[in-house]
Design a protein around this motif. Structure first.
Motif, PDB file in Angstrom:
ATOM      1  N   UNK A  26      30.726  38.676  43.427  1.00  0.00           N
ATOM      2  CA  UNK A  26      30.676  38.943  41.990  1.00  0.00           C
ATOM      3  C   UNK A  26      31.714  39.993  41.608  1.00  0.00           C
ATOM      4  N   UNK A  27      31.855  41.001  42.460  1.00  0.00           N
ATOM      5  CA  UNK A  27      32.853  42.036  42.210  1.00  0.00           C
ATOM      6  C   UNK A  27      34.252  41.427  42.158  1.00  0.00           C
ATOM      7  N   UNK A  28      34.557  40.518  43.085  1.00  0.00           N
ATOM      8  CA  UNK A  28      35.867  39.873  43.120  1.00  0.00           C
ATOM      9  C   UNK A  28      36.134  39.110  41.829  1.00  0.00           C
ATOM     10  N   UNK A  29      35.112  38.442  41.324  1.00  0.00           N
ATOM     11  CA  UNK A  29      35.263  37.687  40.083  1.00  0.00           C
ATOM     12  C   UNK A  29      35.496  38.613  38.895  1.00  0.00           C
ATOM     13  N   UNK A  30      34.698  39.682  38.808  1.00  0.00           N
ATOM     14  CA  UNK A  30      34.808  40.607  37.682  1.00  0.00           C
ATOM     15  C   UNK A  30      36.085  41.439  37.754  1.00  0.00           C
ATOM     16  N   UNK A  31      36.589  41.679  38.972  1.00  0.00           N
ATOM     17  CA  UNK A  31      37.790  42.496  39.123  1.00  0.00           C
ATOM     18  C   UNK A  31      39.016  41.810  38.536  1.00  0.00           C
ATOM     19  N   UNK A  32      38.930  40.509  38.352  1.00  0.00           N
ATOM     20  CA  UNK A  32      40.033  39.773  37.734  1.00  0.00           C
ATOM     21  C   UNK A  32      39.911  39.733  36.215  1.00  0.00           C
ATOM     22  N   UNK A  33      38.837  40.302  35.699  1.00  0.00           N
ATOM     23  CA  UNK A  33      38.602  40.301  34.257  1.00  0.00           C
ATOM     24  C   UNK A  33      39.064  41.621  33.644  1.00  0.00           C
TER      25      UNK A  33
END
Length: 337
Positions: free
Chosen positions: A269-276
């Motif tokens: 989830x962190x990886x996904x949000x870090x691209x936002x």
């Protein structure tokens, strides 16, 4: 339990002593700079305000000069014998801070506006360049002029680490080994150089200098672990930096990369949000912790501290300097700002 050494100062007292001892030769060195950068350097060092009036702002903790002075004392030499090393590493450190603030676009350091945000980007960069040249000159004019090469090697490693750190910002595939290697180049070399140069000026043998350097290297990586933890969870009122600053910049710091590569749901989830661009930094911090990044960095800092102290013990240091270096090492790893 080790027997307390009579007269041993606390780590905070050692840092205050170091600042007092180093300030006069540091001020003398900076006063030799061209006027165009001297004012900016003095502002950055907390000596005066943006208009050149005397100020009482923080000049930093003075960790690296303290390490150099204590390293000389640990070899049985007077602290003053290592003043050229202490002044040089402090100048080189502040060169890196001036450039770091520009690279990271940080607007606050030591609870006041950064030099570039006051005087402009170009002026801050040129001032950093001047401090680095000054650092080399201090050592070149000392009784150990070859130590200027040692400092240059440390700065080149720092630049290499900084370049790697910047490249991480545009990559989604940074692994933990890469991140640790980056820190070993970016943060550890100046602390290692401070300890090694202190040993050289203190008359230590090459073997002892090697252990002092290794002490500083391990301590430097531990220092970065703590710095990265503070970059996420530090209190702005004590760190002087914005809350969650590293997360807002999507920095690939040690605990973040540990979390991103953890293989956990929180890490994914962190990886996904870090691209936002609009992810809540409070949520990001929680995910780093849930994915084990915080615990891993805290554990690594403790392990590296123990490793550093083993190298210190191998130098057979004088008791009081050993006790004070140990106290300073513990402060570095347990600090809150």
């Amino acid at each position: 339990m080790a027997t307390p050494v009579t007269g041993t100062r606390t780590a905070q007292a050692v840092l205050a002593w170091s600042r007092d001892l180093v300030r006069p030769p540091l001020l003398l060195a900076v006063q030799g700079l061209p006027a165009s950068v001297r004012h900016i350097a003095g502002y950055h060092l907390g000596w005066w305000d943006r208009h050149g009036r005397p100020a009482r702002a923080s000049s930093g903790k003075s960790v690296r000069p303290a390490l150099a002075l204590l390293a000389a004392q640990s070899c049985g030499a007077p602290a003053r014998s290592a003043l050229p090393a202490a002044v040089a590493v402090e100048l080189a450190h502040n060169f890196s801070l001036l450039h770091d603030d520009v690279l990271d676009q940080d607007t606050t350091r030591r609870h006041r506006p950064t030099a570039w945000s006051v005087f402009g980007t170009a002026a801050a960069i040129l001032t950093g360049d001047a401090l680095l040249a000054l650092a080399s000159g201090v050592l070149a004019r000392s009784v150990f002029p070859a130590t200027a090469d040692d400092l240059s090697a440390a700065v080149l490693a720092l630049v290499d680490g900084e370049q790697a750190d910047l490249s991480f910002e545009t990559r989604d595939d940074v692994d933990l080994a890469e991140c640790v290697a980056m820190v070993e180049h970016k943060t550890a070399p100046l602390l290692a150089a401070a300890c090694a140069l202190g040993g050289v000026f203190g008359g230590a043998s090459p073997e002892v200098v090697g252990h002092l350097r290794a002490f500083g290297e391990s301590l430097g990586v531990a220092y970065q672990h703590v710095d990265d933890l503070l970059g996420i969870w530090g209190d702005p009122s004590t760190t002087g930096k914005p809350a969650h600053g590293d997360l807002l910049r999507r920095k690939k710091s040690l605990p973040v990369v540990a979390a991103l590569t953890s293989g956990t749901p929180a890490g994914a989830e962190l990886a996904s949000l870090y691209r936002s661009d609009d992810a809540d930094p409070v949520r990001l911090a929680a995910l780093v912790e849930q994915a084990g990044g915080r615990e891993w960095s805290e554990s690594e800092a403790s392990r590296l501290l123990a490793e550093a102290l083993d190298h210190l013990a191998a130098t057979d240091p004088t008791p009081r300097a050993a006790a004070e270096l140990t106290a300073l090492a513990h402060l570095i790893v347990r600090r809150t700002c």
